[in-house]
Design a protein around this motif. Structure first.
Motif, PDB file in Angstrom:
ATOM      1  N   ARG A  19      49.511  39.761  49.034  1.00  0.00           N
ATOM      2  CA  ARG A  19      48.682  40.948  49.269  1.00  0.00           C
ATOM      3  C   ARG A  19      49.537  42.215  49.221  1.00  0.00           C
ATOM      4  N   LYS A  20      50.741  42.126  49.782  1.00  0.00           N
ATOM      5  CA  LYS A  20      51.660  43.280  49.742  1.00  0.00           C
ATOM      6  C   LYS A  20      52.085  43.567  48.305  1.00  0.00           C
ATOM      7  N   GLU A  21      52.299  42.493  47.522  1.00  0.00           N
ATOM      8  CA  GLU A  21      52.701  42.661  46.121  1.00  0.00           C
ATOM      9  C   GLU A  21      51.593  43.353  45.332  1.00  0.00           C
ATOM     10  N   ILE A  22      50.351  42.971  45.582  1.00  0.00           N
ATOM     11  CA  ILE A  22      49.211  43.603  44.912  1.00  0.00           C
ATOM     12  C   ILE A  22      49.125  45.074  45.329  1.00  0.00           C
ATOM     13  N   SER A  23      49.346  45.330  46.604  1.00  0.00           N
ATOM     14  CA  SER A  23      49.334  46.708  47.108  1.00  0.00           C
ATOM     15  C   SER A  23      50.420  47.541  46.421  1.00  0.00           C
ATOM     16  N   PHE A  24      51.603  46.936  46.237  1.00  0.00           N
ATOM     17  CA  PHE A  24      52.702  47.619  45.548  1.00  0.00           C
ATOM     18  C   PHE A  24      52.267  47.998  44.134  1.00  0.00           C
ATOM     19  N   CYS A  25      51.672  47.043  43.412  1.00  0.00           N
ATOM     20  CA  CYS A  25      51.249  47.306  42.041  1.00  0.00           C
ATOM     21  C   CYS A  25      50.240  48.450  41.980  1.00  0.00           C
ATOM     22  N   LYS A  26      49.308  48.456  42.913  1.00  0.00           N
ATOM     23  CA  LYS A  26      48.300  49.520  42.927  1.00  0.00           C
ATOM     24  C   LYS A  26      48.929  50.875  43.222  1.00  0.00           C
ATOM     25  N   LYS A  27      49.909  50.889  44.124  1.00  0.00           N
ATOM     26  CA  LYS A  27      50.557  52.157  44.485  1.00  0.00           C
ATOM     27  C   LYS A  27      51.350  52.750  43.332  1.00  0.00           C
ATOM     28  N   VAL A  28      52.001  51.892  42.557  1.00  0.00           N
ATOM     29  CA  VAL A  28      52.845  52.409  41.467  1.00  0.00           C
ATOM     30  C   VAL A  28      52.105  52.439  40.128  1.00  0.00           C
ATOM     31  N   GLY A  29      50.820  52.071  40.139  1.00  0.00           N
ATOM     32  CA  GLY A  29      50.014  52.180  38.933  1.00  0.00           C
ATOM     33  C   GLY A  29      50.206  51.070  37.921  1.00  0.00           C
ATOM     34  N   ILE A  30      50.565  49.862  38.397  1.00  0.00           N
ATOM     35  CA  ILE A  30      50.724  48.716  37.512  1.00  0.00           C
ATOM     36  C   ILE A  30      49.484  47.834  37.611  1.00  0.00           C
ATOM     37  N   ARG A  31      48.868  47.534  36.478  1.00  0.00           N
ATOM     38  CA  ARG A  31      47.682  46.690  36.467  1.00  0.00           C
ATOM     39  C   ARG A  31      48.053  45.251  36.836  1.00  0.00           C
ATOM     40  N   VAL A  32      47.273  44.641  37.720  1.00  0.00           N
ATOM     41  CA  VAL A  32      47.457  43.226  38.044  1.00  0.00           C
ATOM     42  C   VAL A  32      46.652  42.419  37.033  1.00  0.00           C
ATOM     43  N   LEU A  33      47.354  41.740  36.132  1.00  0.00           N
ATOM     44  CA  LEU A  33      46.677  40.944  35.111  1.00  0.00           C
ATOM     45  C   LEU A  33      46.011  39.723  35.727  1.00  0.00           C
ATOM     46  N   GLY A  34      46.577  39.253  36.841  1.00  0.00           N
ATOM     47  CA  GLY A  34      45.981  38.121  37.528  1.00  0.00           C
ATOM     48  C   GLY A  34      46.971  37.402  38.413  1.00  0.00           C
ATOM     49  N   VAL A  35      46.429  36.503  39.219  1.00  0.00           N
ATOM     50  CA  VAL A  35      47.224  35.715  40.167  1.00  0.00           C
ATOM     51  C   VAL A  35      47.155  34.246  39.769  1.00  0.00           C
ATOM     52  N   VAL A  36      48.307  33.589  39.798  1.00  0.00           N
ATOM     53  CA  VAL A  36      48.397  32.151  39.511  1.00  0.00           C
ATOM     54  C   VAL A  36      48.702  31.421  40.812  1.00  0.00           C
ATOM     55  N   GLU A  37      47.888  30.417  41.144  1.00  0.00           N
ATOM     56  CA  GLU A  37      48.164  29.582  42.312  1.00  0.00           C
ATOM     57  C   GLU A  37      48.968  28.370  41.851  1.00  0.00           C
ATOM     58  N   ALA A  77      47.090  22.759  32.440  1.00  0.00           N
ATOM     59  CA  ALA A  77      46.744  23.825  33.386  1.00  0.00           C
ATOM     60  C   ALA A  77      47.429  25.136  33.003  1.00  0.00           C
ATOM     61  N   LEU A  78      48.705  25.054  32.637  1.00  0.00           N
ATOM     62  CA  LEU A  78      49.444  26.256  32.230  1.00  0.00           C
ATOM     63  C   LEU A  78      48.880  26.820  30.931  1.00  0.00           C
ATOM     64  N   ARG A  79      48.575  25.936  29.989  1.00  0.00           N
ATOM     65  CA  ARG A  79      48.046  26.402  28.710  1.00  0.00           C
ATOM     66  C   ARG A  79      46.703  27.112  28.894  1.00  0.00           C
ATOM     67  N   GLN A  80      45.886  26.582  29.789  1.00  0.00           N
ATOM     68  CA  GLN A  80      44.584  27.205  30.058  1.00  0.00           C
ATOM     69  C   GLN A  80      44.769  28.605  30.646  1.00  0.00           C
ATOM     70  N   ILE A  81      45.743  28.745  31.538  1.00  0.00           N
ATOM     71  CA  ILE A  81      46.017  30.050  32.149  1.00  0.00           C
ATOM     72  C   ILE A  81      46.507  31.041  31.096  1.00  0.00           C
ATOM     73  N   ILE A  82      47.403  30.589  30.221  1.00  0.00           N
ATOM     74  CA  ILE A  82      47.958  31.479  29.199  1.00  0.00           C
ATOM     75  C   ILE A  82      46.879  31.884  28.195  1.00  0.00           C
ATOM     76  N   GLN A  83      46.026  30.934  27.821  1.00  0.00           N
ATOM     77  CA  GLN A  83      44.908  31.269  26.930  1.00  0.00           C
ATOM     78  C   GLN A  83      43.960  32.260  27.604  1.00  0.00           C
ATOM     79  N   LYS A  84      43.759  32.075  28.897  1.00  0.00           N
ATOM     80  CA  LYS A  84      42.889  32.989  29.649  1.00  0.00           C
ATOM     81  C   LYS A  84      43.487  34.394  29.667  1.00  0.00           C
ATOM     82  N   LEU A  85      44.814  34.450  29.847  1.00  0.00           N
ATOM     83  CA  LEU A  85      45.504  35.741  29.837  1.00  0.00           C
ATOM     84  C   LEU A  85      45.291  36.456  28.519  1.00  0.00           C
ATOM     85  N   ILE A  86      45.470  35.721  27.426  1.00  0.00           N
ATOM     86  CA  ILE A  86      45.350  36.340  26.111  1.00  0.00           C
ATOM     87  C   ILE A  86      43.898  36.719  25.835  1.00  0.00           C
TER      88      ILE A  86
END
Length: 353
Positions: free
Chosen positions: A216-234, A335-344
């Protein structure tokens, strides 16, 4: 090893704003610094190195940061496998390791013991394949056990040198593997790259709350510095393993273990052979709080998916191999391939636009 930062003196205080900053000699971080008076009276102006960085980065189409709130969540494993996957899709890929104190990328790409070479064009990345180059401080250490004990300004100087002096050539993707947390390295990479365009950040976590708190802090950091969060991987989202890969033990009252794997597998083969093709799943971390998916909904960022804890993926990372070329990574690779395809797919407007 050279500092590589021609702006910040090596004896500067931690969090030095730099002598070219308007805050030079005036910021709270400058108190007590031996250079405070010089910086306060020196002329300031734009950093000429930023022009060089912009020229280098102009040949790179997409820049992706890989972040984590905590260490040990598999961030570097994800960075390595993401780079392998993009390269196998015939993209030109660079992987930049800015984890100065804990550089694990050389091992995860099978490049331990390699050296950096210089030419008239700058530092040459170390190549896994012709379309996958890597740069890390790990290539510069005289011994793999050597500790890097640097304050913030010196770390920032090396990151700047990586961006300024490495001759990546033309790339489709530059994947930046950052250390955990939100420290000097993160501020520096954003400061140096933001003007050249950062596509966004992928954040890696494990399911339990103790990791998600820091994400949550990392997401907050990205928002503060204007970096788009492409997504979170569990990552490490449950343990998935074929029954045939299990080791079976019996323990007695004193805690001594007796390996009964051969007997157990023989029994299964004789009495229930269909079980040998079954994947057994169990929770490693408590995800009763909803895990990363729930957190993403609450914070309004994309959830990219889950990667199970797969011993074969761990082994591939230890041996510096792509899990996509390993036929044993039957649960983690899809699982990784699905995430990477989703990213693209998710980022046609970001990645391909």
């Amino acid at each position: 090893m050279e500092n590589g930062n021609h702006d910040i003196p090596e004896n500067a205080n931690e969090h030095c704003p730099g002598p070219q900053s308007e805050e030079a000699g005036k910021a709270d971080a400058c108190a007590g610094c031996p250079n405070q008076q010089i910086c306060a009276t020196a002329p300031t102006g734009p950093d000429p190195d930023m022009v060089t960085i912009a020229e280098r980065m102009a040949a790179i189409k997409h820049k992706i940061l890989v972040l984590s709130g905590k260490g040990g969540v598999g961030k570097s494993t994800f960075s390595a496998q993401l780079s392998f996957a993009l390269a196998e899709m015939n993209y030109q890929v660079g992987l930049l390791d800015i984890d100065i104190c804990g550089p694990s990328i050389p091992k995860m790409l099978g490049l331990e013991g390699q050296d950096i070479h210089q030419s008239n064009l700058g530092w040459s990345p170390v190549y896994v394949e012709s379309n996958l180059g890597v740069m890390s401080i790990g290539f510069m250490l005289p011994h793999p056990d050597e500790a890097v004990i640097w304050r913030g300004p010196r770390k920032n100087g090396l990151i700047k040198q990586f961006l300024k002096d490495v001759d990546w050539g033309e790339l489709d993707y530059l994947v930046v593997d950052a250390p955990p947390g939100t420290s000097d390295e993160h501020i520096s990479i954003v400061q140096f790259l933001q003007a050249t365009g950062i596509d966004g950040a992928i954040i890696v976590t494990t399911p339990q709350q103790v990791s998600l708190i820091d994400v949550r802090k990392e997401i907050s950091f990205c928002k503060k510095v204007g970096i788009r969060v492409l997504g979170v991987v569990e990552n490490m989202s449950g343990m998935w393993q074929s029954i045939s890969d299990f080791r079976f033990v019996k323990s007695n009252e004193t805690g001594d273990e007796n390996d009964v794997t051969e007997w157990a597998l023989s029994y299964i083969r004789s009495n229930a052979p269909e079980l040998l093709s079954v994947i057994a799943c169990s929770e490693v971390f408590d995800s009763s709080g909803g895990g990363a998916a729930k957190m993403c909904t609450e914070m309004g960022v994309p959830f990219l998916g889950k990667v199970p804890l797969d011993p074969h993926l761990c082994r591939a990372a230890e041996e510096g191999r792509s899990c996509f070329a390993d036929k044993k990574c039957t649960v983690s690779a899809p699982a990784l391939r699905q995430i990477i395809q989703k990213l693209i797919s998710l980022g046609q407007q970001i990645f391909e636009g």
